[in-house]
Write a protein that holds these residues in place. Structure first.
Motif, PDB file in Angstrom:
ATOM      1  N   SER A   7      26.625  19.090  39.716  1.00  0.00           N
ATOM      2  CA  SER A   7      26.025  19.065  38.383  1.00  0.00           C
ATOM      3  C   SER A   7      27.097  18.674  37.379  1.00  0.00           C
ATOM      4  N   GLY A   8      26.675  18.371  36.165  1.00  0.00           N
ATOM      5  CA  GLY A   8      27.616  18.121  35.090  1.00  0.00           C
ATOM      6  C   GLY A   8      27.850  16.672  34.743  1.00  0.00           C
ATOM      7  N   GLY A   9      27.243  15.765  35.486  1.00  0.00           N
ATOM      8  CA  GLY A   9      27.425  14.357  35.149  1.00  0.00           C
ATOM      9  C   GLY A   9      26.713  13.995  33.865  1.00  0.00           C
ATOM     10  N   GLY A  10      26.959  12.795  33.379  1.00  0.00           N
ATOM     11  CA  GLY A  10      26.307  12.355  32.164  1.00  0.00           C
ATOM     12  C   GLY A  10      26.970  11.116  31.604  1.00  0.00           C
ATOM     13  N   SER A  11      26.640  10.816  30.366  1.00  0.00           N
ATOM     14  CA  SER A  11      27.180   9.639  29.690  1.00  0.00           C
ATOM     15  C   SER A  11      28.063  10.066  28.536  1.00  0.00           C
ATOM     16  N   VAL A  12      29.250   9.485  28.464  1.00  0.00           N
ATOM     17  CA  VAL A  12      30.184   9.782  27.374  1.00  0.00           C
ATOM     18  C   VAL A  12      30.837   8.487  26.929  1.00  0.00           C
ATOM     19  N   GLN A  13      31.455   8.549  25.775  1.00  0.00           N
ATOM     20  CA  GLN A  13      32.209   7.400  25.302  1.00  0.00           C
ATOM     21  C   GLN A  13      33.640   7.476  25.830  1.00  0.00           C
ATOM     22  N   SER A  14      34.286   6.338  25.830  1.00  0.00           N
ATOM     23  CA  SER A  14      35.673   6.271  26.266  1.00  0.00           C
ATOM     24  C   SER A  14      36.519   7.276  25.485  1.00  0.00           C
ATOM     25  N   GLY A  15      37.355   7.996  26.196  1.00  0.00           N
ATOM     26  CA  GLY A  15      38.173   9.027  25.589  1.00  0.00           C
ATOM     27  C   GLY A  15      37.551  10.410  25.643  1.00  0.00           C
ATOM     28  N   SER A  84      40.023  12.223  28.763  1.00  0.00           N
ATOM     29  CA  SER A  84      40.466  10.851  28.495  1.00  0.00           C
ATOM     30  C   SER A  84      39.759   9.861  29.402  1.00  0.00           C
ATOM     31  N   LEU A  85      38.455  10.010  29.495  1.00  0.00           N
ATOM     32  CA  LEU A  85      37.682   9.160  30.402  1.00  0.00           C
ATOM     33  C   LEU A  85      37.727   7.707  29.973  1.00  0.00           C
ATOM     34  N   LYS A  86      37.718   6.832  30.969  1.00  0.00           N
ATOM     35  CA  LYS A  86      37.774   5.399  30.752  1.00  0.00           C
ATOM     36  C   LYS A  86      36.528   4.749  31.360  1.00  0.00           C
ATOM     37  N   GLU A  88      36.336   2.533  33.468  1.00  0.00           N
ATOM     38  CA  GLU A  88      36.530   2.362  34.912  1.00  0.00           C
ATOM     39  C   GLU A  88      36.332   3.647  35.702  1.00  0.00           C
ATOM     40  N   ASP A  89      36.143   4.767  35.016  1.00  0.00           N
ATOM     41  CA  ASP A  89      35.805   6.016  35.698  1.00  0.00           C
ATOM     42  C   ASP A  89      34.305   6.109  35.988  1.00  0.00           C
ATOM     43  N   THR A  90      33.543   5.147  35.496  1.00  0.00           N
ATOM     44  CA  THR A  90      32.105   5.141  35.740  1.00  0.00           C
ATOM     45  C   THR A  90      31.817   5.012  37.224  1.00  0.00           C
ATOM     46  N   ALA A  91      31.045   5.946  37.751  1.00  0.00           N
ATOM     47  CA  ALA A  91      30.743   5.968  39.179  1.00  0.00           C
ATOM     48  C   ALA A  91      29.803   7.122  39.485  1.00  0.00           C
ATOM     49  N   MET A  92      29.296   7.125  40.700  1.00  0.00           N
ATOM     50  CA  MET A  92      28.630   8.310  41.227  1.00  0.00           C
ATOM     51  C   MET A  92      29.728   9.190  41.828  1.00  0.00           C
ATOM     52  N   TYR A  93      29.744  10.435  41.430  1.00  0.00           N
ATOM     53  CA  TYR A  93      30.749  11.369  41.914  1.00  0.00           C
ATOM     54  C   TYR A  93      30.127  12.305  42.950  1.00  0.00           C
ATOM     55  N   TYR A  94      30.789  12.386  44.096  1.00  0.00           N
ATOM     56  CA  TYR A  94      30.286  13.179  45.215  1.00  0.00           C
ATOM     57  C   TYR A  94      31.242  14.326  45.526  1.00  0.00           C
ATOM     58  N   CYS A  95      30.659  15.449  45.855  1.00  0.00           N
ATOM     59  CA  CYS A  95      31.412  16.606  46.321  1.00  0.00           C
ATOM     60  C   CYS A  95      31.408  16.606  47.851  1.00  0.00           C
ATOM     61  N   ALA A  96      32.508  17.050  48.437  1.00  0.00           N
ATOM     62  CA  ALA A  96      32.605  17.123  49.896  1.00  0.00           C
ATOM     63  C   ALA A  96      33.279  18.424  50.298  1.00  0.00           C
ATOM     64  N   ALA A  97      32.992  18.885  51.508  1.00  0.00           N
ATOM     65  CA  ALA A  97      33.573  20.159  51.953  1.00  0.00           C
ATOM     66  C   ALA A  97      33.865  20.150  53.436  1.00  0.00           C
ATOM     67  N   LEU A  98      34.855  20.962  53.786  1.00  0.00           N
ATOM     68  CA  LEU A  98      35.263  21.160  55.186  1.00  0.00           C
ATOM     69  C   LEU A  98      35.545  22.634  55.360  1.00  0.00           C
ATOM     70  N   GLU A  99      35.044  23.224  56.435  1.00  0.00           N
ATOM     71  CA  GLU A  99      35.315  24.652  56.693  1.00  0.00           C
ATOM     72  C   GLU A  99      36.598  24.787  57.496  1.00  0.00           C
ATOM     73  N   ASP A 100      37.688  24.375  56.856  1.00  0.00           N
ATOM     74  CA  ASP A 100      39.002  24.460  57.485  1.00  0.00           C
ATOM     75  C   ASP A 100      40.019  23.928  56.476  1.00  0.00           C
ATOM     76  N   TYR A 101      41.272  24.001  56.843  1.00  0.00           N
ATOM     77  CA  TYR A 101      42.300  23.314  56.073  1.00  0.00           C
ATOM     78  C   TYR A 101      42.495  21.938  56.679  1.00  0.00           C
ATOM     79  N   VAL A 122      30.810   6.031  31.544  1.00  0.00           N
ATOM     80  CA  VAL A 122      31.710   6.020  30.399  1.00  0.00           C
ATOM     81  C   VAL A 122      31.573   4.681  29.700  1.00  0.00           C
ATOM     82  N   SER A 123      31.187   4.714  28.453  1.00  0.00           N
ATOM     83  CA  SER A 123      31.003   3.478  27.702  1.00  0.00           C
ATOM     84  C   SER A 123      32.202   3.217  26.791  1.00  0.00           C
ATOM     85  N   SER A 124      32.466   1.947  26.571  1.00  0.00           N
ATOM     86  CA  SER A 124      33.638   1.577  25.754  1.00  0.00           C
ATOM     87  C   SER A 124      33.286   1.544  24.279  1.00  0.00           C
TER      88      SER A 124
END
Length: 124
Positions: A7-15, A84-86, A88-101, A122-124
């Motif tokens: 959760s927490g994604g969205g649209s923001v302006q650069s910076g 300080s989002l740019k 070029e940070d625009t993307a789908m962000y995925y969470c991943a997990a492993l039950e170990d080190y 992120v828009s310019s």
């Protein structure tokens, strides 16, 4: 089975700033690793940051100093504070997990479980 909900994604302006959250459930071990990856249209998935339950963390160079990964052990929630989002940070962000080190915190092959993703624009 581990389940991850971002959760927490969205649209923001650069910076601007955003904080992503990934709530994990179904963990059966107290040692685990959680990470954030991202994928922009037409590009390969790339690692962003990772952290394990012992507190070790790792960042890809292009986000170091701008992004901070943290972990709430009680709720198995991993956060990604992004500043300080740019554009070029625009993307789908995925969470991943492993039950170990792991010795390769930023390797996609490391992770067993993946979330559905949350979009960051992120828009310019």
């Amino acid at each position: 089975r581990v389940r991850l909900t971002e959760s927490g994604g969205g649209s923001v302006q650069s910076g601007g700033s955003l904080r992503l959250a990934c709530a994990g459930s179904g963990f059966t071990r107290t040692t685990y690793t959680m990470a954030w990856f991202r994928q922009a249209p037409g590009k390969e998935r790339q690692p962003v940051a990772a952290i394990d339950s012992a507190g070790s963390s790792s960042y890809l160079e292009f986000v170091r100093g701008r992004f901070t990964v943290s972990l709430d052990h009680a709720t198995k929630t991993v956060y990604l504070q992004m500043k300080s989002l740019k554009p070029e940070d625009t993307a789908m962000y995925y969470c991943a997990a492993l039950e170990d080190y792991s010795t390769d915190l930023l390797g996609a092959w490391t992770y067993t479980y993946w979330g559905q993703g949350t979009q960051v624009t992120v828009s310019s």
